[in-house]
Design a protein around this motif. Structure first.
Motif, PDB file in Angstrom:
ATOM      1  N   ASN A 150     141.724  36.549  17.613  1.00 45.75           N
ATOM      2  CA  ASN A 150     140.963  37.120  16.301  1.00 45.75           C
ATOM      3  C   ASN A 150     142.087  37.475  15.215  1.00 45.75           C
ATOM      4  O   ASN A 150     143.109  38.004  15.590  1.00 45.75           O
ATOM      5  N   VAL A 151     141.678  36.963  14.026  1.00 44.77           N
ATOM      6  CA  VAL A 151     142.758  37.081  12.903  1.00 44.77           C
ATOM      7  C   VAL A 151     141.824  37.954  11.721  1.00 44.77           C
ATOM      8  O   VAL A 151     140.864  37.648  11.355  1.00 44.77           O
ATOM      9  N   LEU A 152     142.650  39.139  11.513  1.00 49.13           N
ATOM     10  CA  LEU A 152     141.690  40.002  10.313  1.00 49.13           C
ATOM     11  C   LEU A 152     142.801  40.181   9.207  1.00 49.13           C
ATOM     12  O   LEU A 152     143.924  40.535   9.283  1.00 49.13           O
ATOM     13  N   PHE A 153     142.443  39.722   8.035  1.00 45.67           N
ATOM     14  CA  PHE A 153     143.102  39.956   6.966  1.00 45.67           C
ATOM     15  C   PHE A 153     142.314  40.838   5.865  1.00 45.67           C
ATOM     16  O   PHE A 153     141.308  40.604   5.509  1.00 45.67           O
ATOM     17  N   TYR A 187     143.489  50.518  -7.474  1.00 45.21           N
ATOM     18  CA  TYR A 187     142.267  51.271  -7.735  1.00 45.21           C
ATOM     19  C   TYR A 187     142.659  52.636  -8.056  1.00 45.21           C
ATOM     20  O   TYR A 187     143.958  53.037  -7.999  1.00 45.21           O
ATOM     21  N   LEU A 188     141.782  53.336  -8.519  1.00 44.44           N
ATOM     22  CA  LEU A 188     142.165  54.952  -9.031  1.00 44.44           C
ATOM     23  C   LEU A 188     141.317  55.648  -7.996  1.00 44.44           C
ATOM     24  O   LEU A 188     140.500  55.707  -7.428  1.00 44.44           O
ATOM     25  N   ASP A 189     142.265  56.732  -7.889  1.00 47.61           N
ATOM     26  CA  ASP A 189     141.805  58.217  -7.076  1.00 47.61           C
ATOM     27  C   ASP A 189     142.202  59.189  -7.844  1.00 47.61           C
ATOM     28  O   ASP A 189     143.142  60.016  -7.720  1.00 47.61           O
ATOM     29  N   GLY A 190     141.177  59.776  -8.545  1.00 46.78           N
ATOM     30  CA  GLY A 190     141.425  60.972  -9.511  1.00 46.78           C
ATOM     31  C   GLY A 190     142.205  60.390 -10.811  1.00 46.78           C
ATOM     32  O   GLY A 190     141.806  59.281 -11.141  1.00 46.78           O
ATOM     33  N   VAL A 191     143.233  61.149 -10.897  1.00 46.58           N
ATOM     34  CA  VAL A 191     144.141  60.811 -11.960  1.00 46.58           C
ATOM     35  C   VAL A 191     145.330  59.866 -11.289  1.00 46.58           C
ATOM     36  O   VAL A 191     146.161  59.322 -11.845  1.00 46.58           O
ATOM     37  N   TYR A 192     145.158  59.496 -10.035  1.00 48.63           N
ATOM     38  CA  TYR A 192     146.352  58.753  -9.561  1.00 48.63           C
ATOM     39  C   TYR A 192     145.727  57.234  -9.402  1.00 48.63           C
ATOM     40  O   TYR A 192     144.766  57.046  -9.140  1.00 48.63           O
ATOM     41  N   LYS A 193     146.828  56.504  -9.910  1.00 43.78           N
ATOM     42  CA  LYS A 193     146.388  55.144  -9.895  1.00 43.78           C
ATOM     43  C   LYS A 193     147.251  54.435  -8.561  1.00 43.78           C
ATOM     44  O   LYS A 193     148.524  54.277  -8.383  1.00 43.78           O
ATOM     45  N   VAL A 194     146.498  53.794  -7.549  1.00 45.25           N
ATOM     46  CA  VAL A 194     146.984  53.550  -6.573  1.00 45.25           C
ATOM     47  C   VAL A 194     147.247  51.914  -6.399  1.00 45.25           C
ATOM     48  O   VAL A 194     146.382  51.280  -6.987  1.00 45.25           O
ATOM     49  N   GLN A 195     148.455  51.372  -5.904  1.00 45.85           N
ATOM     50  CA  GLN A 195     148.999  50.299  -6.162  1.00 45.85           C
ATOM     51  C   GLN A 195     147.963  49.510  -4.881  1.00 45.85           C
ATOM     52  O   GLN A 195     147.824  50.003  -3.979  1.00 45.85           O
ATOM     53  N   GLY A 196     148.010  48.195  -5.230  1.00 45.27           N
ATOM     54  CA  GLY A 196     147.274  47.198  -4.195  1.00 45.27           C
ATOM     55  C   GLY A 196     147.928  47.180  -2.874  1.00 45.27           C
ATOM     56  O   GLY A 196     149.224  47.485  -2.986  1.00 45.27           O
ATOM     57  N   PHE A 197     147.408  46.982  -1.980  1.00 46.68           N
ATOM     58  CA  PHE A 197     148.004  46.736  -0.687  1.00 46.68           C
ATOM     59  C   PHE A 197     147.262  45.647   0.357  1.00 46.68           C
ATOM     60  O   PHE A 197     145.996  45.294  -0.022  1.00 46.68           O
ATOM     61  N   SER A 198     147.685  44.945   1.426  1.00 46.14           N
ATOM     62  CA  SER A 198     147.354  43.937   2.336  1.00 46.14           C
ATOM     63  C   SER A 198     147.567  44.352   3.813  1.00 46.14           C
ATOM     64  O   SER A 198     148.400  45.181   3.857  1.00 46.14           O
ATOM     65  N   ASN A 199     146.711  43.737   4.502  1.00 45.58           N
ATOM     66  CA  ASN A 199     147.094  44.130   5.819  1.00 45.58           C
ATOM     67  C   ASN A 199     146.638  42.865   6.732  1.00 45.58           C
ATOM     68  O   ASN A 199     145.490  42.258   6.539  1.00 45.58           O
ATOM     69  N   LEU A 200     147.531  42.297   7.713  1.00 42.88           N
ATOM     70  CA  LEU A 200     147.203  41.248   8.577  1.00 42.88           C
ATOM     71  C   LEU A 200     147.272  41.671   9.980  1.00 42.88           C
ATOM     72  O   LEU A 200     148.417  42.168  10.510  1.00 42.88           O
TER      73      LEU A 200
END
Length: 792
Positions: free
Chosen positions: A691-694, A700-713
């Motif tokens: 099984n391979v999950l990516f 994205y925005l969380d209230g006034v916080y600008k959250v940077q992108g992230f990935s996962n493998l």
């Protein structure tokens, strides 16, 4: 119980309905020539040679089928090992028909039924992730299973639906009274092998509590097979920064009138979160670095039992208990520089936290069939209890960057909290010729008692006063709901509901901080499904929802993790209200396309600020409204026997309208979330699968916080050993250590930057042994409780 049965029957039959329309409902019992029930017989309705509906009888041979067609029509009765039986109906009326089937002349030695559910199923108001078919979450825990569900991710320990924000979690249709770290710890104590599916309900119908602005996630546990005894035992080791492990065992039995399910699991291990926080102003730069070791020590026991008093009457009980000790050890460094890069202050602190928690959920339910037409009443009585005792010790040393001697301080904090929730709920399902009606009532009463004791000593008194405080909180919620489900035609089905909830809240602190709030709200919901043909369908959902503050967010106590940093609740928080719309198109269960819209007001989020004395405070506020538009596409490829791929992409436009003077009044973000889960069969006889999950989440925005992108493998390999009785699995999660939580915010003339990593990368090895009778066909256990209890 006779008086209760008679009362409900008399009350419900006061409703008059017309006798014979173009829609008929036929019910009855299917037996053999010895008057024994024929289990799971099929009843198929034909109109002019075409199938218009089909149902399966239950384990008592009872059936009910609705025919949305004018007479004449035919019913065909089929049972395994019996001759087929056909009846012709010349009039369209509700009727009771009991049928006897004759033994088949052709003897059948054995029937093996093979098949599996699709990995993702789309329904009118939700999509279902059948984790039994997912290698990625096998032999993990419920928290990992939920966060690996397509469209769901974890941020700072909270569970979020993509494009909608933090969501609430249910277990077997019952809303858990847990949030934050406590919800995470509880789910980690629940083995994923006990879970059959995870439902993502974006727009819940009126039957459910209106609680949960961002929809609901419902964890459905596995059911018990008819006339069987089975069980399993499993163990798992994981290596991240530290080694952790868990083990679980379960026993299940269905015999005669009894259905019993039990499980026991334990977890022991720890993780190594690292948090980096930086505050930048025109004059200073402040770096806050914390490294912790968080322990996950818990034992969870579950027992559920149902007893069939007589046909159509079931009495059951369910108990779920967790004992946990989520202790913490932390090292923290805090340095402040001026504009000339000179050290203004430097502080080092060490924290030791010992916590003991206990969680108990008890449910008593009674299911009553009012007649053979599917009319029934369900009564649920629930108790939720949660106690938490925490002792924290903080030692710190501080210098001002000059020649002055450093100052030392010791801070001791003791907290106790006791939460009790009592609820009662009655649901009535009453199908009539015109529509399938349902209604119900619920009352829930919650008390929260909290105690705080704090003392500090040192050469320089930090800005913390020695204090004792108590906070008493009471909440009363009463609700009524009505729902109607109508199949207008063979193609169109509509459902509408209305829920009324009244809430009364009082809270009082010894320090004089209090809350007193009462409100009455209506929550409508509408669902519609249009079936174009056997492969294509449309659905539309709308619902108004509410999100009440977690109990901890209302508590005004200060929780310190250093002498100069604390979190505090806000007893004046208001509930968040939202409107949710969704339009979805499905093609042959392999392609799902949907668009959605979310509008919420009085949204709440914690804000971190620093005062003139350098004290860092994190306090929740109602300070913004949300507007979100989203497009979602899910595609499942399963044309090959050796390969299956499930792919999801969600694009959204997110807008924040803030009413705080020191923040931007309007923030916008366009982003997307994508996931691809692929299973490759390497050796079918050995059950060997890869099984391979990516996954990838753009900023994205969380209230006034600008959250940077992230990935996962994630990668996982699974095979069957020891005559296929043992499942062995090895896996690696977050291979590239890329699932980080980074965000930035600008407000009050401060730029806040964060870079946190919660020790996601881990290598795991697990084994699961299954035993018992697996050849007998199963049926759903009717003992799951439909009551939902609110927040913690």
């Amino acid at each position: 119980m006779k008086w209760f049965h008679r009362f409900l029957t008399a009350l419900l039959w006061l409703i008059p309905w017309a006798a014979c329309l173009s829609q008929s409902r036929v019910s009855g019992t299917i037996t053999n020539l010895k008057a024994e029930a024929v289990n799971f017989a099929s009843v198929i309705a034909f109109k002019e040679g075409k199938v218009v509906n089909a149902v399966t009888a239950d384990d008592n041979g009872k059936y009910q089928i609705t025919i949305a067609a004018e007479a004449p029509f035919e019913l065909l009765y089929k049972g395994l090992g019996y001759e087929e039986h056909k009846l012709v109906f010349q009039t369209a009326c509700d009727s009771t028909v009991n049928v006897q089937l004759s033994p088949s002349q052709n003897k059948i030695k054995e029937v093996v039924i093979l098949g599996k559910k699709p990995l993702i199923e789309r329904k009118v108001d939700r999509y279902v992730f059948n984790i039994e078919n997912s290698l990625a979450v096998s032999n993990t825990d419920a928290f990992e299973a939920v966060t690996m569900t397509p469209g769901v991710f974890s941020s700072n320990g909270s569970i979020n639906i993509i494009g909608k924000g933090v969501t609430r979690v249910m277990l077997n249709d019952r809303l858990l009274t847990l949030a934050g770290d406590e919800l995470r710890d509880f789910l980690k104590a629940l083995p994923s092998n006990d879970i059959a599916s995870i439902e993502v309900i974006t727009t819940p119908p009126a039957k459910y509590d209106a609680e949960g602005n961002s929809g609901l996630i419902n964890i459905k546990l596995k059911t018990v097979s008819l006339n069987s005894f089975s069980g399993s035992a499993s163990g798992r080791l994981a290596q991240a920064a530290y080694t952790s492990g868990n083990g679980s065992t379960s026993l299940n039995m269905n015999q005669g009138k009894w259905t019993v399910s039990s499980s026991l699991s334990g977890n022991y291990g720890s993780i190594k979160p690292i948090e980096k926080l930086q505050f930048v102003t025109y004059e200073t730069t402040r770096n806050d670095y914390a490294q912790r070791r968080e322990y996950n020590k818990s034992v969870t026991a579950r027992l559920a039992a149902d007893y069939k008093l007589r046909p159509g009457r079931v009495l059951g009980v369910e108990l779920l208990s967790t004992l946990s000790s989520p202790d913490k050890v932390q090292k923290r460094e805090l340095h402040t520089w001026n504009i000339n890069e000179q050290v203004i202050s430097a502080q080092s602190s060490s924290l030791r936290n010992a916590t003991d928690g206990a969680f108990l959920a008890a449910n008593l339910h009674y299911n009553l069939a009012l007649d053979t037409l599917g009319r029934k009443a369900l009564v649920n009585l629930d108790y939720f209890g949660n106690t938490l005792t925490s002792n924290t010790f903080i030692n710190s040393i501080r210098s001002d960057g000059g020649n002055n001697l450093p100052s030392y301080s010791t801070l001791s904090i003791n907290t106790d909290r006791d939460i009790n929730t009592y609820s009662a709920k009655v649901d009535v399902e009453y199908p009539v010729r015109f529509a399938a009606l349902s209604w119900g009532a619920k009352a829930a009463y919650t008390t929260v008692k909290s105690y705080l004791g704090r003392a500090s000593i040192g050469t320089e008194e930090p800005p913390i006063s020695s204090v004792k405080d108590e906070f008493d909180y009471q909440e009363n919620i009463q609700a009524l709901y009505f729902n109607a489900d109508k199949k207008i035609s063979k193609q169109l089905q509509v459902q509408g509901g209305l829920r009324l909830e009244r809430t009364d809240i009082t809270g009082q602190s010894r320090q004089g901080r209090s809350t007193d709030l009462q409100y009455l709200k209506l929550f409508p919901s509408v669902h519609a499904a249009y079936k174009i043909n056997d492969l294509q369908s449309w659905s539309f959902n709308y619902g108004r929802r509410i999100s009440r503050p977690y109990y901890r967010l209302l508590n005004p106590f200060r929780w310190y993790d250093s002498p100069y940093s604390y979190e505090s609740g806000n007893p004046h928080l208001l509930p968040t209200l939202s409107h949710n719309l969704e339009l979805a198109y499905t093609h042959s269960e392999s392609l799902i396309f949907s668009v959605d819209y979310l509008r919420s007001s009085n949204s709440m989020k914690e804000i971190t600020t620093i005062d003139s004395e350098g004290l860092q405070a994190t306090i929740p506020l109602n300070y913004y409204n949300v507007r979100t538009y989203g497009i979602n596409i899910t595609y499942i490829y399963n044309k090959l026997k050796w390969f299956e791929s499930t792919n999801m992409i969600n694009g959204y436009h997110y807008a924040i309208l803030s009413n705080l003077e020191f923040t931007d009044s309007r923030l916008k973000q366009v982003g997307f979330y994508a996931s691809s889960q692929n299973t490759i069969v390497l050796n079918n006889k050995m059950g060997m699968k890869l099984n391979v999950l990516f996954t990838y989440n753009s900023p994205y925005l969380d209230g006034v916080y600008k959250v940077q992108g992230f990935s996962n493998l994630n990668l996982a390999l699974q095979t069957l050993i020891l005559k296929k009785k043992v499942t062995a699995r090895v896996g690696v999660s977050d291979i590239f250590r890329s699932q980080r939580n980074k965000y930035v915010a600008n407000y009050n003339n401060v730029t806040l930057l964060s870079n946190n990593y919660y020790d996601r990368r881990a290598a795991t090895v697990s084994l699961q042994y299954r035993f018992g009778n697996k050849k007998i066909r199963g049926t759903n256990n009717t003992g799951s409780n439909s009551a939902e209890i609110d927040r913690l």
